[in-house]
Each structure stands twice: as structure tokens, then as C-alpha cells.
Write an enzyme that holds these catalytic residues in place. Structure first.
Site, PDB file in Angstrom:
ATOM      1  N   HIS A 181       0.845  -1.188   0.000  1.00 39.83           N
ATOM      2  CA  HIS A 181       0.000   0.000   0.000  1.00 39.83           C
ATOM      3  C   HIS A 181       0.888   1.247   0.000  1.00 39.83           C
ATOM      4  CE1 HIS A 181      -3.348  -2.483   0.245  1.00 39.83           C
ATOM      5  NE2 HIS A 181      -4.073  -1.840   1.125  1.00 39.83           N
TER       6      HIS A 181
ATOM      7  N   LYS B 179     -12.913   5.951   6.796  1.00 41.19           N
ATOM      8  CA  LYS B 179     -13.337   6.939   5.793  1.00 41.19           C
ATOM      9  C   LYS B 179     -14.855   7.006   5.707  1.00 41.19           C
ATOM     10  CE  LYS B 179     -12.425   6.145   1.366  1.00 41.19           C
ATOM     11  NZ  LYS B 179     -13.606   6.282   0.485  1.00 41.19           N
TER      12      LYS B 179
END
Length: 925
Positions: A156, A585
Site C-alpha cells: 500500500h 473513511k
């Protein structure tokens, strides 16, 4: 709310004698950096740096518009080239401070200073001594055999630092360590300081940002750097330490079983990643195998030099002699006979081991078929030495290699395959359309989908064959599944059996994966059930709604006979992944954390009811917003019964280099995660009736979670919010950074829902508003108190008694002190849209509410008063961070002022500011 005291002025910070060595080291490095600046650029850049540092230190002591104006005046006088050099100077300073911090940690580790937050109570000897005190009821050997820890390294893109720079940081850290711990003469110290200056000069002369797009092969090489250069050599030390403490605690019976095996997503994670093809995954698996075999062969060369024991001096076991006789029949022995004394039987055996390893990539029929055969050969040597007056030789020279082979096998790291549920659904829809004439399968009700899928899975008849005309996308999905079987047969049975379904939200997502697994030969059907299976199907639950419903999904799957037969074929084990990033998120900090713990508790309950052993895979990121923070405390804060010896956990981005760049710190991190898992598992097994939080705590936090969720969603769904986000953060710069091979968004839109969690968090960290790490907490807590749902005293009691709330609040406290609303307001001023001032005003108000709530709950005068060393470390960085922020602000304005013209010089500068801020706050995403 304006009167809330957030952090002490710099002049009030407690220096502390224990930090004197670190302060001295940082000061010396700063002096060397200053010398390099003058040598390389003359005094002009040095003077700018010193002037800005003085002004921003003043700003952090006593914020004032006049000081801010002075800072801006200096920065506005800089050319682009000068600004770039100033940013690099501060960025390199942070690199050096970070290296000094790591060496300071090593000093405290070696001194056994358990007062340090990252060490407190986390040492393996403490945990084993506790188990030993209850040894009448605990079989330590059997208990440890149940431990299975899998740190999974991912690619990532949260690591903004180039691998070239990482290697220079490692070299600087090694020089500092050498100077710190080895006694030297004045000449030797002088030589080390000269080498330090040379390395810092090289840092100055090296591009700190990438000018080319990272490839997956680059990421594979970066992962291999940590596996081969750090973890491979460290793992032997790790087990030597474990065995020592087992013996000291009176628990040693034989040797410790293998507790840790490593995993990887690098080259296997294709969720929204168009470049991770089956070819790339196959190459990655082969590359990992070739690399670990090279390491084994190099170590065998060393063993060959050491193991000179001769049967003319001491005996060898019959088993060893018999194995040599078998090898002589199997292999050409002429070379061994020519170079080895006939009495040096261990060297004879090592020669044969080397030959059988060497034949693996040549498909030699005499080569090892699997790692178990290699382990058997090494254990024959080990046992022979034990039986013939060679215990110390066996345990210090041979045993470390045995542990390495048991840990890394022929695969190095287990490679997971991850794919998005939407692509799996699309593939199944096409397969059913082409083979069964079932049109528009995706439009069916869930009940009907499951009925059709179960019917097709239970049928031994294949749906597709070589003549099926399937699209390239569907064929690629099927080939991804086939890779698991290929790896099982070609690389190792340990190479990777975990297939992860991201954005899993329904039973049919899991059954769809199972159908393709059957079609590709991973699942064998006999009668109406699964006769054998070489795949673990892992649903990944990420959004708030999916976390709330995941236990119902698993309950239905457990109640489905066909799926139960799949689990039976896999040892009645179900691995389930939960996502910390997208849930944050989606729902904000408090809601994400609470829904994750609720989901784990509910998954535990349905799994226990079904008689299934559940292993939770924690998809943690680097920052607090994405589940980061101290891993030891995080594991102990999991609900009782959810860590029963086994855990998977991601290691991502900059946290990999932070934890694993230096061998001593890598060893410490392995020790901490192991002691946490042992402790949590012990509590689950032997303290289950008394463990866990009272039901009233969960009830209270369910309400708090919902309140925080509503507050957070009201912000991110505000009509003016997307415009604010794209103007008040450097998201447009971050999207152009070459920090990973993966696109920054799943789709080419400006919608936040399509943006990956990493650049989302990255952006808020850059502008110092960090809303992903705290927004909604203050409102939820204050509303609950104001509405008499709870009291401050009750919240203090829960903070003291419930590990989950304490860890959540302590992590929150750390992100709050890193937040800087003075700088955040400057970023808000970048916005031109009329609603932006209102958005920022709401963010600042919520920040002050959250700080107020945290200080009331913890009883602290200032944030992080309970950890003065960390408080000081964070606050002393701000005067060096602020100049980079002000430079970024000035040049974002210039870059955006002419959107039609892409000024590459300014873009390079802005990329450099992103790197510098990341190094300073030690977080990206």
C-alpha cells in the site's frame, strides 16, 4: 471552548535526564547537517533555514499574526530553487532525527527500560513468567503450539521514502549505533563522524523523490529487502530469545514451536490494481522461492565451515549415518568425497543438503520436494549433535537455520490473493450466462442468487471448459484462482491459500468465489459436499454497514451445509478480514473503532455457536486513522475470545520501515506482537468468564458511536465539503506522487467514496487538520454528558477499566497533539468556495470540543501529559515542520493559479514538501 489548553509552550517542556543522550545525538547531527549545507550550498540557504527555524519556534511558543507575517515574508522572498533547498534541509533534518530516535529506542531496549511506552509490560519474559506462575493448569508446550502469528507486508503506497533513501537511513542508523554502543578511541570516533558527514552529504546529493512510476516489480524488491536483509537474519535471534525465556521461566520442554510466519500482498493484491496480473503473481512467487533458497545455500556454506566435528573424535547418530547412505545412492558423491574428510560426517550431510536444494529450480528428481524434507535432514544433524556431546553446537549453530526453514519454507512469505467482490460477481454472471443461459444474474434477489450458486457448486459438472467463449476479464479472474493451485503444487503447500474478497457485503459474494474455486479445481465435490479444498475464502468487511451485518452473513454461511463442508475440508477454520481504513473513511474515528470491536465480538459469538475456529485478519494501516498505533496495546484491546492464539495483521507503508528497518527494532516488534498474542490468548483461554467489558459499556458506546457517525457524516456529505477537501488539502499533489504502483482512486471521479483511504488520510495529515483521526468524538461525548446519558466521572471510570476505550483515547490524544489548527487555518485560506469558511469553522470547533473531552476523561492538564517523552518529541518537531507547511502553502497557490500550465519545477518542489511533512510527522496514510 477557546480557553482549552492543548499543549504546553516549548519553554515549559520537561527535558528529562533520560532523554539527554538523544538530545546530544540530535544536536550533533544538526551541526553536521549545517556543515553539509554550507559546504554544498553556501551560507545563504543555511541562513534561511536558521531564520525560519527561529521564527517558527517563536510561533509555537506564542502564536501571533506578526510572527506568521514574518514567516511568510521570508518564504515569499525565496525563489523556487531556494525554497526547494530549504525544504530538503528540513526534510533531511527529520530523517536524521528519526534515525536518532530509533537508536535511542535501541539504547532503552538494551537497558530494559520498561518505563518507555513502547516497552511497558510488553516483554516476552514478563508474559512467560505469568504463565509459569499458573503452570499447574497450563501446558506451556501445548499452549504455544496453538500460537500462529502472521504479519502481512503490503505494498500500500503510504511509504513516501525511496528505497535508496531507506538504505542511507539504515547506514546512518548503523553508524550511530556503532558510535553509541562500541567503545572507540578518539580516532575511531572521528572516523565514524566523517562517515556520518559523508552519508548526510550523499543524502543531500540524492533525489529524495521518484521521477518514474513505481512498478510492482519495484515493490516486490522492496518487500524482499526487508525479508532477506532484516527478517531472515533476525528470526534466529528471535527464537534464541524465546527459548532462553522459556527456560528461565521453567517452561522449556524441548524447543519452542514456530510462532510466526510472514505473509505478503505484494504482487498478489489486485483489488482495484490493473497491473497485478496472474503473470506478475506467478513471477513473484518464483522470485520469493529463488531468493529464500539462495539464502539457505549461503547459510549452508557457513555451516559447512563450522561443522568440522569428526567421528574420529566423537560419535554421530545411526540416523545421520543412514541418511548419508541414502543420499549417496541418490546423488553423485564424487565431489563430496574429493573435498571432505571421510570422518567429517556433518560436512558430508551438508554437501548432500546443498545438492538437493540446488536441484530445485532444475527439476532434478533428487531435489527436495518440499521444505519438510529439508527440515527432516537438518533435524537429523541437530539430534545427532545433541546425542553426541554437541548441545551448544546444535542449539547455537544448527537450530537457528531450522527455525528459518520452518518460518520461511520454500515460499519466503505466504502470498495472499485479493480481489474486489464486484469483479468476482461480474465473472460469475458471465459464466452463468454463457453456460446455463441465466441472464442478468446480478439483478436477482439474494435468496435466489444463493440457491443458484449452491446448486451449481454442488454439481460435479463443470460449467466452463477450454471451448467456452469468456471475456478476458472473466478468464483473468479464473486464472487468479488457478494460481493458488499452481503455487500449492509448484512452490509449497504453504505458499498461499488465502483468497480475500474485498468489499464483501453478502453471502452470495462468498459463494461466488467458491463457485469459481470449484471451476478451477481448488474445491473438489463428491456427493453433495466438498471432499477436498486447497483454498481459504476470506470475506473482507470494510464499510460501517458491512461491519454491522457481517455476523449475520457468517451465521448464514455457517448454517449452509455445502459451505460447512468447505470449512470441514479446511480444518473447521474460518478466516475473516476486517478493514480499518475504509470503515474510518466511511464512518469516522469513533464509529469505525467501535463497529470494528462490535463486529469482532459478534463474529466470535456466531463462530463459537457454530463450532468454527475463527481467525481474524486485521487490515490495519500506519496512521491512527487507519487502525495504527502501538500493536501491543491494540491486540490486548480486542474483545476476549477473538485472539485465541491465531492472528493475521497487515504491516503497511512507512510502518514497515519504522518497525523493521533496523534489526534490533525488528526483533523488539516481533517480541511485542508475540507477547501480546500470547497474553491475549491466555486471557481468552483461562480468564474468559471474568474477561471482557460489562454490557453497559457496549450499550453506552453504541449510542456514542451513532452520535459520532451522524456528526461525521453531516460533514462529509455537506454540499460544500468536497470542494473544501480538494482545495484545503494537497490532494491534487498527492495524486501525482510516484509512491506506489496502485492508482489513488478506484474510479476516475472526484467523489470521496471512490478515493482510496490512504490518500484520504494522507491529505488530512498534510494540512495538519487530521479530521480522519478524531472528528465526531467531541460532539458525541459532550452530547452524552449534556443529555445525562453518562457523566464525566463514569467516562473516567470506563477509561481506567476498559482497555478498548483507553487505547482509543490514548491514540486519539496522540493525533490531537499532532493536529495544528494554526497551520490548518492557513490551508483553509486556500479555498475560494463560499462555504469553505463555514466548513473550517466547524472543523475547528469540533477539534476544541474533542480536546476538551479527552482532557476531562484523562485528567491531564495538557495532551499527552502521561507520556512526557512522546509529548516532547512531537512538540519539538513542529518548529521544523511549519516552514515546510508554509512553503507548501505558497507554492500550492502558485501551482493552482494556472491550471492549464503544469509547472514541473513547482510540482517537484511540492512533491518534496509532501515527503518532508511525512518525515516530520512520521505518518502518511
Amino acid at each position: 471552548m477557546c480557553a482549552v489548553k492543548i499543549k504546553p509552550p516549548l519553554k515549559e517542556l520537561d527535558a528529562g535526564e533520560e532523554n539527554a543522550p538523544l538530545r546530544k545525538m540530535v544536536k550533533e547531527l544538526g551541526i553536521i547537517l549545517g556543515e553539509v549545507l554550507i559546504d554544498q550550498e553556501g551560507r545563504e540557504i543555511y541562513d534561511y533555514v536558521e531564520r525560519l527555524r527561529s521564527l517558527t519556534k517563536e510561533l509555537n511558543n506564542e502564536p501571533s499574526p506578526a510572527v506568521t507575517d514574518s514567516i511568510k515574508e521570508v518564504i515569499n522572498s525565496l525563489s523556487v530553487e531556494q525554497a526547494y533547498k530549504v525544504v530538503r534541509a528540513f526534510s533531511i533534518y527529520f530523517i536524521l532525527v528519526n534515525a536518532a530516535d530509533e537508536v535511542s529506542k535501541i539504547r532503552k531496549l538494551r537497558a530494559g527500560n520498561e518505563a518507555e511506552g513502547y516497552l511497558r509490560g510488553s516483554k516476552i519474559d514478563t508474559i512467560l513468567s505469568e504463565i509459569s506462575s499458573k503452570s499447574k493448569t497450563v501446558d506451556a508446550g501445548a499452549f504455544l503450539k496453538n500460537i500462529e502469528i502472521t504479519p502481512v507486508f503490503t505494498a500500500h503506497p503510504t511509504e513516501a521514502t525511496r528505497q535508496t533513501i531507506l538504505r542511507k537511513i539504515l547506514r546512518i542508523s548503523e553508524l550511530l549505533t556503532e558510535r553509541e554502543f562500541n567503545t572507540q578511541s578518539p580516532f575511531e570516533i572521528n572516523q565514524i563522524n566523517r562517515k556520518l558527514k559523508a552519508e548526510i552529504t550523499l543524502l543531500w546529493q540524492t533525489n529524495e523523490i521518484r521521477f518514474h512510476k513505481i512498478t510492482i516489480q519495484d515493490e516486490v524488491q522492496r518487500g524482499l529487502f526487508f525479508f532477506k536483509d532484516v527478517l531472515y537474519p533476525v528470526i534466529g535471534r528471535f527464537y534464541s530469545k524465546i527459548n532462553y525465556h522459556l527456560k528461565e521461566a521453567g517452561l522449556k520442554k524441548g524447543i519452542s514451536p514456530v510462532l510466526i510466519r510472514f505473509g505478503s500482498w505484494i504482487g498478489g493484491d489486485r483489488d482495484g490494481h490493473p497491473f497485478v496480473t496472474p503473470k506478475i503473481t506467478r513471477e513473484t512467487l518464483l522470485q520469493n522461492r529463488d531468493q529464500i533458497i539462495r539464502l539457505y545455500k549461503a547459510e549452508l556454506d557457513t555451516l559447512y565451515i563450522y561443522l568440522s566435528s569428526s567421528v574420529h573424535q566423537t560419535s554421530a547418530s545411526p540416523a545421520l549415518k543412514e541418511s548419508i547412505a541414502r543420499d549417496q545412492k541418490l546423488l553423485d558423491v564424487s565431489e563430496a568425497s574429493r573435498f571432505t574428510d571421510p570422518g567429517e560426517v556433518y560436512r558430508h550431510k551438508l554437501f548432500f543438503i546443498y545438492s538437493k536444494l540446488n536441484g530445485i529450480d532444475k527439476n532434478d528428481p533428487a531435489a527436495y520436494k518440499n521444505e519438510d524434507e529439508l527440515i527432516d535432514d537438518l533435524e537429523i544433524i541437530y539430534d545427532s549433535l545433541l546425542e553426541n556431546k554437541g548441545r551448544e553446537i546444535a542449539e547455537t549453530i544448527v537450530l537457528p537455520l531450522i527455525y528459518k526453514v520452518k518460518t520461511f519454507g520454500f515460499y519466503f512469505a505466504k502470498l495472499d490473493i485479493r480481489q474486489n467482490s464486484a469483479l468476482i460477481r461480474a465473472a460469475v454472471e458471465e459464466i452463468l450466462d454463457k453456460s446455463c443461459g441465466i441472464r442478468k444474474f446480478s439483478s436477482f434477489e439474494e435468496f435466489e442468487k444463493n440457491r443458484i450458486l449452491l446448486n451449481e457448486i454442488s454439481s460435479p459438472r463443470p460449467l466452463v471448459n477450454q471451448f467456452s467463449s469468456l471475456s478476458q476479464k472473466t478468464l483473468q479472474i479464473m486464472e487468479e484462482f488457478s494460481l493458488i493451485k499452481w503455487a500449492d503444487e509448484t512452490i509449497s503447500v504453504w505458499a498461499g491459500k488465502d483468497y480475500i474478497i474485498s468489499n464483501c457485503s453478502r453471502v452470495s459474494d462468498v459463494l461466488s468465489a467458491m463457485l469459481i474455486a470449484k471451476e478451477t479445481g481448488l474445491v473438489k465435490i463428491e456427493g453433495n459436499g466438498v471432499a477436498s479444498s486447497v483454498i481459504n475464502i476470506l470475506p473482507l468487511f470494510e464499510t460501517i454497514s458491512d461491519l454491522r451485518e457481517c455476523h449475520d452473513i457468517m451465521d448464514e454461511l455457517y448454517s449452509t451445509p455445502l459451505y460447512r463442508s468447505q470449512l470441514n475440508a479446511r480444518g473447521n477454520i474460518q478466516k475473516i478480514m476486517i478493514g480499518y481504513s475504509d470503515s474510518n473513511k466511511d464512518g469516522g474515528y469513533l464509529t469505525s473503532n467501535f463497529e470494528l470491536i462490535e463486529a469482532q465480538k459478534n463474529l466470535r459469538d456466531v463462530s463459537e455457536k457454530a463450532g468454527i475456529e475463527m481467525i481474524i485478519f486485521h487490515g490495519r494501516g500506519g496512521s491512527i486513522s487507519r487502525g495504527g498505533g502501538p500493536v501491543y496495546d491494540s491486540i490486548l484491546a480486542k474483545p476476549v475470545g477473538t485472539v485465541n492464539g491465531k492472528i493475521k495483521i497487515t504491516e503497511q507503508g512507512e510502518m514497515i520501515s519504522s518497525k523493521y528497518l533496523m534489526p534490533d527494532l525488528a526483533l523488539s516488534n516481533l517480541e511485542m506482537i508475540t507477547s501480546a498474542v500470547i497474553s491475549a490468548s491466555y486471557n481468552s483461554r483461562f480468564s474468559r468468564k471474568t474477561g471482557g467489558a460489562p454490557a453497559e459499556y457496549y450499550k453506552l458506546f453504541s449510542g456514542l458511536s451513532q452520535s459520532a457517525f451522524e456528526k461525521y457524516r453531516s460533514l462529509v456529505t455537506d454540499d460544500d465539503f468536497i470542494g473544501y477537501f480538494r482545495e484545503a488539502t494537497p490532494i491534487d499533489i498527492i495524486e501525482q506522487l510516484e509512491i506506489g504502483s496502485r492508482p489513488s482512486a478506484r474510479k476516475k471521479t472526484k467523489e470521496i467514496s471512490d478515493l482510496r483511504a490512504i490518500p484520504w488520510v494522507f491529505s488530512w495529515n498534510q494540512n495538519m487538520q487530521t479530521i480522519s483521526g478524531w472528528y465526531g468524538f467531541g460532539t458525541a461525548i459532550h452530547n452524552a454528558v449534556n443529555e445525562n446519558i453518562t457523566t464525566w466521572e463514569k467516562l473516567k471510570e470506563i477509561y481506567r477499566s476498559w482497555k478498548f476505550f483507553k487505547v482509543l483515547t490514548d491514540n486519539l490524544e496522540m493525533i490531537l497533539i499532532k493536529t495544528n489548527m494554526t497551520i490548518g487555518e492557513e490551508y483553509a485560506a486556500l479555498c475560494s468556495s463560499p462555504g469553505s469558511a463555514r466548513i473550517f469553522s466547524g472543523i475547528k470547533e469540533e477539534y476544541l470540543l474533542t480536546v476538551s473531552a479527552v482532557l476531562k476523561i484523562t485528567g491531564h492538564k495538557y495532551l499527552l501529559d502521561s507520556d512526557k517523552a512522546l509529548q516532547r518529541t512531537i512538540l519539538l518537531r513542529n518548529p521544523y515542520l511549519d516552514p515546510i507547511s508554509f512553503i507548501q502553502l505558497r507554492f500550492i497557490r502558485e501551482y493552482r493559479s494556472n491550471p492549464e500550465k503544469k509547472d514541473e519545477q513547482i510540482l517537484t518542489l511540492l512533491r518534496s514538501t509532501v515527503n518532508g511533512i511525512s518525515a516530520g510527522i512520521r505518518n502518511t496514510g
